[in-house]
Design a protein around this motif. Structure first.
Motif: not given
Length: 315
Positions: A202-207
């Protein structure tokens, strides 16, 4: 100004502004508002997504994404672009959604009839092939988005040691032998590491993570040294048969380092991180008799151990 040139210029202005009024366009191009209104209607009929804004001030707005103006290609350029886009279809997953397929369809559709005939004759006869390895395209899209925005990504990564959750700052994205790779700065290990995209669960942007400015300056070509320069490195030397030279010539680490001999074989010496020794030894192992590691001694011992283990399995 010819009408065709005027329409192209309008598209370029609209792309840059996104919102505009007829009077603004008329003043900039030195034309009547009636001519501009007629041109906007024609662009809308051609598929340019323009819609009117109601209310005080009014005007127009460009809907969805920008459109690029037409570009003239030579015949050689057209063939090169067609087969470059077509080659992407051999990858099991791409970070571009359906963009490559739709772009190829549009490009082919508007080619002159004689160019279509030439390309049709080359179909199934010319291909830039890559082994297809199926994986989810979602992590690839997130990594590409992170590269475009300079963002940090939170990933779940599966390796021989199990699955870990970590923040990484992607440096690049490239494909080799059907696999996608992402060199990135790993905040868990505090060093530059190479991640195989098919192992990212899984991959998600970390703002909320600011990232490191110095990592943002790295590229695929200058990210190989460790970020702080303090990690231990060793020289890795490999002897190659002619077939081995052919195999590694396209490798971005070994290719430039290959010194060819008169018989077509060669040698290559590259400096690698000591922690990556088994990774590169496994690369030579997969090449079988076409490669032989000569240094460092630890890599030679590692491969000998694999040989003995394999011998035991077949005894």
């Amino acid at each position: 100004m010819p009408k065709s040139q005027r329409l192209i210029q309008l598209i370029m202005i609209i792309n840059a502004r996104k919102t505009f009024t007829v009077q603004e366009l008329a003043d900039e191009l030195g034309l009547s508002t009636r001519t501009i209104s007629r041109d906007l209607q024609e662009l809308g009929a051609l598929g340019v997504p323009i819609y009117s804004v109601q209310g005080r001030g009014g005007g127009y707005r460009l809907l969805r994404e920008r459109l690029l103006p037409p570009i003239a290609f030579s015949e050689g350029e057209a063939v090169a672009i067609f087969f470059a886009c077509q080659s992407l279809g051999f990858f099991g997953s791409l970070p571009f959604d359906e963009g490559a397929a739709t772009a190829l369809h549009k490009f082919y559709h508007y080619l002159p009839a004689d160019m279509k005939e030439q390309i049709d004759r080359l179909k199934d006869r010319v291909a830039i092939w890559s082994p297809e390895r199926i994986m989810s395209p979602a992590p690839l899209r997130t990594l590409l988005q992170a590269l475009m925005s300079g963002s940090v990504v939170t990933i779940a990564y599966s390796s021989g040691q199990g699955e870990t959750r970590r923040d990484i700052q992607p440096i690049g994205l490239y494909a080799s032998s059907g696999y996608w790779y992402c060199p990135a700065y790993c905040y868990l290990r505090q060093e530059v590491r190479q991640f195989r995209a098919d192992r990212i669960r899984s991959a998600a942007l970390n703002p909320t993570h600011p990232g490191l400015p110095e990592v943002g300056e790295m590229t695929l070509w200058n990210s190989l040294p460790e970020l702080d320069g303090a990690a231990e490195t060793v020289e890795f030397t490999i002897e190659l048969t002619p077939r081995g030279v052919w195999t590694l010539a396209s490798n971005n680490r070994f290719g430039p380092a290959i010194v060819r001999g008169a018989d077509g074989g060669g040698t290559a010496t590259v400096r690698i991180g000591a922690k990556d020794l088994t990774f590169y030894a496994d690369l030579a192992w997969r090449m079988g008799e076409d490669a032989r590691i000569t240094a460092p001694a630890e890599a030679v011992a590692y491969v000998r151990g694999k040989i003995e283990a394999m011998r035991a399995r077949y005894t």
